[in-house]
Design a protein around this motif. Sequence first.
Motif, mmCIF file in Angstrom:
data_model
loop_
_atom_site.group_PDB
_atom_site.id
_atom_site.type_symbol
_atom_site.label_atom_id
_atom_site.label_comp_id
_atom_site.label_asym_id
_atom_site.label_seq_id
_atom_site.Cartn_x
_atom_site.Cartn_y
_atom_site.Cartn_z
ATOM 1 N N ARG A 186 0.824 -1.214 0.000
ATOM 2 C CA ARG A 186 0.000 0.000 0.000
ATOM 3 C C ARG A 186 0.854 1.257 0.000
ATOM 4 O O ARG A 186 0.481 2.264 -0.605
ATOM 5 C CB ARG A 186 -0.939 0.006 1.195
ATOM 6 C CG ARG A 186 -2.043 -1.045 1.060
ATOM 7 C CD ARG A 186 -2.957 -1.057 2.246
ATOM 8 N NE ARG A 186 -3.538 0.273 2.427
ATOM 9 C CZ ARG A 186 -4.112 0.693 3.541
ATOM 10 N NH1 ARG A 186 -4.186 -0.104 4.574
ATOM 11 N NH2 ARG A 186 -4.618 1.895 3.627
ATOM 12 N N ALA A 187 1.994 1.228 0.668
ATOM 13 C CA ALA A 187 2.893 2.376 0.706
ATOM 14 C C ALA A 187 3.808 2.419 -0.524
ATOM 15 O O ALA A 187 4.596 3.345 -0.672
ATOM 16 C CB ALA A 187 3.738 2.342 1.976
ATOM 17 N N ASP A 188 3.693 1.423 -1.399
ATOM 18 C CA ASP A 188 4.534 1.301 -2.589
ATOM 19 C C ASP A 188 6.011 1.372 -2.207
ATOM 20 O O ASP A 188 6.798 2.110 -2.794
ATOM 21 C CB ASP A 188 4.185 2.367 -3.632
ATOM 22 C CG ASP A 188 4.710 2.002 -5.021
ATOM 23 O OD1 ASP A 188 5.092 0.831 -5.233
ATOM 24 O OD2 ASP A 188 4.750 2.896 -5.888
ATOM 25 N N GLU A 189 6.365 0.571 -1.198
ATOM 26 C CA GLU A 189 7.729 0.565 -0.664
ATOM 27 C C GLU A 189 8.430 -0.782 -0.875
ATOM 28 O O GLU A 189 9.299 -1.151 -0.090
ATOM 29 C CB GLU A 189 7.713 0.920 0.826
ATOM 30 C CG GLU A 189 7.356 2.349 1.113
ATOM 31 C CD GLU A 189 8.485 3.327 0.797
ATOM 32 O OE1 GLU A 189 9.608 2.894 0.484
ATOM 33 O OE2 GLU A 189 8.233 4.539 0.865
ATOM 34 N N LEU A 190 8.079 -1.507 -1.929
ATOM 35 C CA LEU A 190 8.754 -2.779 -2.182
ATOM 36 C C LEU A 190 10.240 -2.594 -2.452
ATOM 37 O O LEU A 190 11.016 -3.535 -2.303
ATOM 38 C CB LEU A 190 8.086 -3.546 -3.327
ATOM 39 C CG LEU A 190 6.965 -4.437 -2.820
ATOM 40 C CD1 LEU A 190 5.641 -3.734 -2.907
ATOM 41 C CD2 LEU A 190 6.944 -5.745 -3.537
#
Length: 176
Positions: A127-131
């Motif tokens: 959801r935070a686009d922190e992959l």
Amino acid sequence: MLFTHDTTASLMAAVALVNSAEEPDTMTEPAHLDAFFAEHRYTGSRTHDAAELAAVRALRAPLRRLLTSDRDIAVEIVNAMLAEHRAVPRLVRHDGFDYHLHATSPETPLAVRIAVETAMAMVDVIRADELGRLSTCADETCGGIVLDLSRNRSRRYCSTTCGNRIAVAAYRARKA
């Protein structure tokens, strides 16, 4: 703080579990699992038998796939894990930690709790686009996973051992 405490703790535990498969394998005996359980402050029931150890060891490959997948594949894996284990999130407070999410009961087998807690943590990461906070070790001889929670996203190695090995090799190459 990038992620909540429970998300960070679950990610750190998942990375440690996946990295335990690297040579030398550090999850081969029930005592290793006991230490992992204590270090990562898992709660709930345990069977302390070979089947429990085997089930946790079997999680390493699927968790590696989850932690190294692109966003769309990670979403598919997370949704499948949560559906398979009928995860029902609820807020709990225990052991000095304020409210955080659990999605299994304390009686659920440890391997299932680890899988679900990792999937729940990955929900926040996705959801935070922190992959980009998850990668493989920059040491080409290592396949370890790196969880980079640093502010400047500078972590490149899965452990100080790998970082030191590369630094020593670079030093020796310069001196040669």
